[in-house]
Design an enzyme around this catalytic site. Structure first.
Site, PDB file in Angstrom:
ATOM      1  N   SER A   7       0.858  -1.183   0.000  1.00 30.17           N
ATOM      2  CA  SER A   7       0.000   0.000   0.000  1.00 30.17           C
ATOM      3  C   SER A   7       0.892   1.229   0.000  1.00 30.17           C
ATOM      4  CB  SER A   7      -0.877   0.016   1.257  1.00 30.17           C
ATOM      5  OG  SER A   7      -1.378   1.328   1.449  1.00 30.17           O
ATOM      6  N   HIS A  51      -1.654  -1.363  -3.897  1.00 29.74           N
ATOM      7  CA  HIS A  51      -2.876  -0.965  -3.211  1.00 29.74           C
ATOM      8  C   HIS A  51      -2.831   0.553  -3.008  1.00 29.74           C
ATOM      9  CE1 HIS A  51      -6.262  -1.809  -0.456  1.00 29.74           C
ATOM     10  NE2 HIS A  51      -5.751  -0.850   0.313  1.00 29.74           N
ATOM     11  N   ASP A  96      -4.788   3.750  -1.415  1.00 32.97           N
ATOM     12  CA  ASP A  96      -5.809   4.130  -0.441  1.00 32.97           C
ATOM     13  C   ASP A  96      -6.296   5.556  -0.681  1.00 32.97           C
ATOM     14  OD1 ASP A  96      -6.015   1.825   1.360  1.00 32.97           O
ATOM     15  OD2 ASP A  96      -3.901   2.238   1.783  1.00 32.97           O
ATOM     16  N   MET A 119      -8.720   8.436   0.402  1.00 31.84           N
ATOM     17  CA  MET A 119      -9.504   8.871   1.572  1.00 31.84           C
ATOM     18  C   MET A 119      -9.931  10.320   1.378  1.00 31.84           C
ATOM     19  SD  MET A 119      -7.238   7.279   4.654  1.00 31.84           S
ATOM     20  CE  MET A 119      -6.387   5.695   4.490  1.00 31.84           C
ATOM     21  N   HIS A 154      -8.606   1.405  -3.365  1.00 33.50           N
ATOM     22  CA  HIS A 154      -9.476   1.201  -2.199  1.00 33.50           C
ATOM     23  C   HIS A 154     -10.115   2.548  -1.846  1.00 33.50           C
ATOM     24  CE1 HIS A 154      -9.518   0.027   2.395  1.00 33.50           C
ATOM     25  NE2 HIS A 154     -10.731   0.234   1.911  1.00 33.50           N
ATOM     26  N   MET A 158     -12.109   4.936   0.196  1.00 34.51           N
ATOM     27  CA  MET A 158     -12.670   5.232   1.522  1.00 34.51           C
ATOM     28  C   MET A 158     -13.243   6.640   1.437  1.00 34.51           C
ATOM     29  SD  MET A 158      -9.611   3.492   3.687  1.00 34.51           S
ATOM     30  CE  MET A 158      -8.552   3.506   2.237  1.00 34.51           C
ATOM     31  N   MET A 217     -10.951  -5.834   6.347  1.00 36.64           N
ATOM     32  CA  MET A 217     -10.188  -4.803   7.056  1.00 36.64           C
ATOM     33  C   MET A 217      -9.777  -5.359   8.426  1.00 36.64           C
ATOM     34  SD  MET A 217      -9.997  -2.342   4.908  1.00 36.64           S
ATOM     35  CE  MET A 217      -9.146  -1.201   6.013  1.00 36.64           C
ATOM     36  N   GLY A 247      -8.635   4.326   7.707  1.00 34.49           N
ATOM     37  CA  GLY A 247      -8.297   5.732   7.941  1.00 34.49           C
ATOM     38  C   GLY A 247      -6.803   6.020   7.995  1.00 34.49           C
ATOM     39  N   GLY A 281      -2.561   4.344   8.068  1.00 34.87           N
ATOM     40  CA  GLY A 281      -1.594   3.258   8.023  1.00 34.87           C
ATOM     41  C   GLY A 281      -0.991   3.101   9.414  1.00 34.87           C
ATOM     42  N   GLY A 282      -0.292   2.006   9.610  1.00 36.42           N
ATOM     43  CA  GLY A 282       0.467   1.819  10.845  1.00 36.42           C
ATOM     44  C   GLY A 282      -0.349   1.484  12.079  1.00 36.42           C
ATOM     45  N   ASP A 330      -6.272  -6.382   4.890  1.00 37.53           N
ATOM     46  CA  ASP A 330      -5.701  -5.034   4.865  1.00 37.53           C
ATOM     47  C   ASP A 330      -5.611  -4.453   6.274  1.00 37.53           C
ATOM     48  OD1 ASP A 330      -4.864  -2.531   4.040  1.00 37.53           O
ATOM     49  OD2 ASP A 330      -6.808  -1.910   3.222  1.00 37.53           O
ATOM     50  N   GLY A 331      -4.375  -4.148   6.676  1.00 39.54           N
ATOM     51  CA  GLY A 331      -4.174  -3.455   7.949  1.00 39.54           C
ATOM     52  C   GLY A 331      -3.351  -4.261   8.940  1.00 39.54           C
ATOM     53  N   GLY A 332      -2.258  -3.658   9.393  1.00 38.46           N
ATOM     54  CA  GLY A 332      -1.456  -4.274  10.454  1.00 38.46           C
ATOM     55  C   GLY A 332      -0.722  -5.540  10.049  1.00 38.46           C
ATOM     56  N   GLY A 384       1.291  -1.810   4.179  1.00 45.11           N
ATOM     57  CA  GLY A 384       1.777  -0.448   3.972  1.00 45.11           C
ATOM     58  C   GLY A 384       3.044  -0.184   4.751  1.00 45.11           C
ATOM     59  N   SER A 385       2.907   0.035   6.062  1.00 47.39           N
ATOM     60  CA  SER A 385       4.063   0.425   6.856  1.00 47.39           C
ATOM     61  C   SER A 385       5.105  -0.688   6.929  1.00 47.39           C
ATOM     62  CB  SER A 385       3.639   0.886   8.244  1.00 47.39           C
ATOM     63  OG  SER A 385       2.733  -0.005   8.816  1.00 47.39           O
TER      64      SER A 385
HETATM   65  C1  DX5 Z   1      -6.089   1.710   6.105  1.00 47.80           C
HETATM   66  C2  DX5 Z   1      -5.708   1.353   4.698  1.00 47.80           C
HETATM   67  C3  DX5 Z   1      -4.608   0.385   4.567  1.00 47.80           C
HETATM   68  C4  DX5 Z   1      -3.270   0.878   5.060  1.00 47.80           C
HETATM   69  C5  DX5 Z   1      -2.547  -0.295   5.595  1.00 47.80           C
HETATM   70  O1  DX5 Z   1      -7.250   2.475   6.095  1.00 47.80           O
HETATM   71  O2  DX5 Z   1      -6.825   0.785   4.032  1.00 47.80           O
HETATM   72  O3  DX5 Z   1      -4.481  -0.078   3.227  1.00 47.80           O
HETATM   73  O4  DX5 Z   1      -2.462   1.440   4.066  1.00 47.80           O
HETATM   74  O5  DX5 Z   1      -1.418   0.150   6.236  1.00 47.80           O
HETATM   75  P1  DX5 Z   1      -0.632  -0.753   7.277  1.00 47.80           P
HETATM   76  O6  DX5 Z   1      -0.143  -1.963   6.527  1.00 47.80           O
HETATM   77  O7  DX5 Z   1       0.451   0.124   7.743  1.00 47.80           O
HETATM   78  O8  DX5 Z   1      -1.612  -1.145   8.358  1.00 47.80           O
HETATM   79 ZN    ZN Z   2      -6.496  -0.025   2.063  1.00 46.20          ZN
END
Ligand code: DX5
Ligand code: ZN
Length: 217
Positions: free
Chosen positions: A6, A31, A33, A35, A64, A66, A135, A140, A142-143, A173-175, A195-196
């Site tokens: 991401s 990916h 994001d 927002m 994605h 949002m 999710m 909202g 990353g990280g 997606d996420g963490g 992402g992170s």
């Molecule tokens: C959160 C996003 C994710 C985000 C994931 O709202 O949809 O795609 O980039 O980031 P990490 O991998 O850092 O949780």
């Molecule tokens: Zn995402």
């Protein structure tokens, strides 16, 4: 299993280089994001950046959304080069229609399912969506910390798809990070979004390679 970095956590001042590096390391899709500062408090980027990313890579782009009124923006993201577009069904009056509109443009249509969303509310969409994003954080930022129980939700979603005799690609997606990849593989997840764990690593390419390696053991 495919790894989808991401770009939310990438360095936007050298986005093209960052993307080239993760692509060379074996990332299978990207990916993106989007927002809007309304559906989620954070504000990221729109079609202009998607279009710029499109020019840097041939990897499939998973956008994605949002955002509120995602249905009215589908065309703009497809025109910008999205190969896959995911919406949050709760943002739409007519999520079924939005998915079919994405498919009519020849693109893959996804549903993004929040940690608090009951599967009962999206069961009908499973039958037509090409993919689902489970999710593992609230959308909202990353990280954030991975919410335990998310793999179990992915398993339940798979059972629902099998019951309805529909093929559904499942993304998480996420963490996510390399340590959690084996559990994702066990849960039958098709795509791990990170992402992170990728772009905040000292070496994003090595981070992708580590995740791929973790998926194969
Ligand atoms: C959160 C996003 C994710 C985000 C994931 O709202 O949809 O795609 O980039 O980031 P990490 O991998 O850092 O949780
Ligand atoms: Zn995402």
């Amino acid at each position: 299993m495919r790894i989808a970095p991401s770009i939310l956590s990438a360095d936007f001042s050298k986005l093209a280089t960052e993307i080239e590096r993760v692509e060379a390391a074996g990332a299978a899709q990207l990916h993106l994001d989007v927002m809007d500062g309304h559906y989620v408090p954070n504000l990221t980027f729109g079609p202009m950046i998607v279009e710029a990313v499109r020019r840097t890579t041939t990897l499939p782009l998973d956008v994605h959304l949002m955002i509120e009124h995602a249905d009215t923006h589908v065309d703009a993201y497809v025109d910008a080069g999205a190969d896959m577009v995911a919406v949050h069904p709760e943002t739409l009056y007519h999520p079924h229609l939005a998915l079919t509109e994405i498919q009519k443009r020849g693109k893959k249509a996804g549903i993004a399912i929040n940690p608090g969303t009951s599967f009962a509310s999206i069961e009908e969409l499973i039958a037509i969506a090409d993919y689902a994003i489970i999710m593992a954080v609230n959308p909202g930022w990353g990280g954030q910390k991975f919410i335990e129980g998310s793999f179990e939700r992915a398993r339940r979603l798979r059972r629902l798809a099998v019951d309805r005799e529909t093929s559904l690609s499942i993304e998480i997606d996420g963490g996510m990070n390399a340590e959690r990849v084996p559990q994702a593989a066990e849960a039958g997840i098709d795509v791990v979004i990170a992402g992170s764990a990728v772009f905040k690593a000292d070496d994003p390419a090595a981070a992708v390679a580590d995740m791929l390696q973790a998926a194969s053991v």
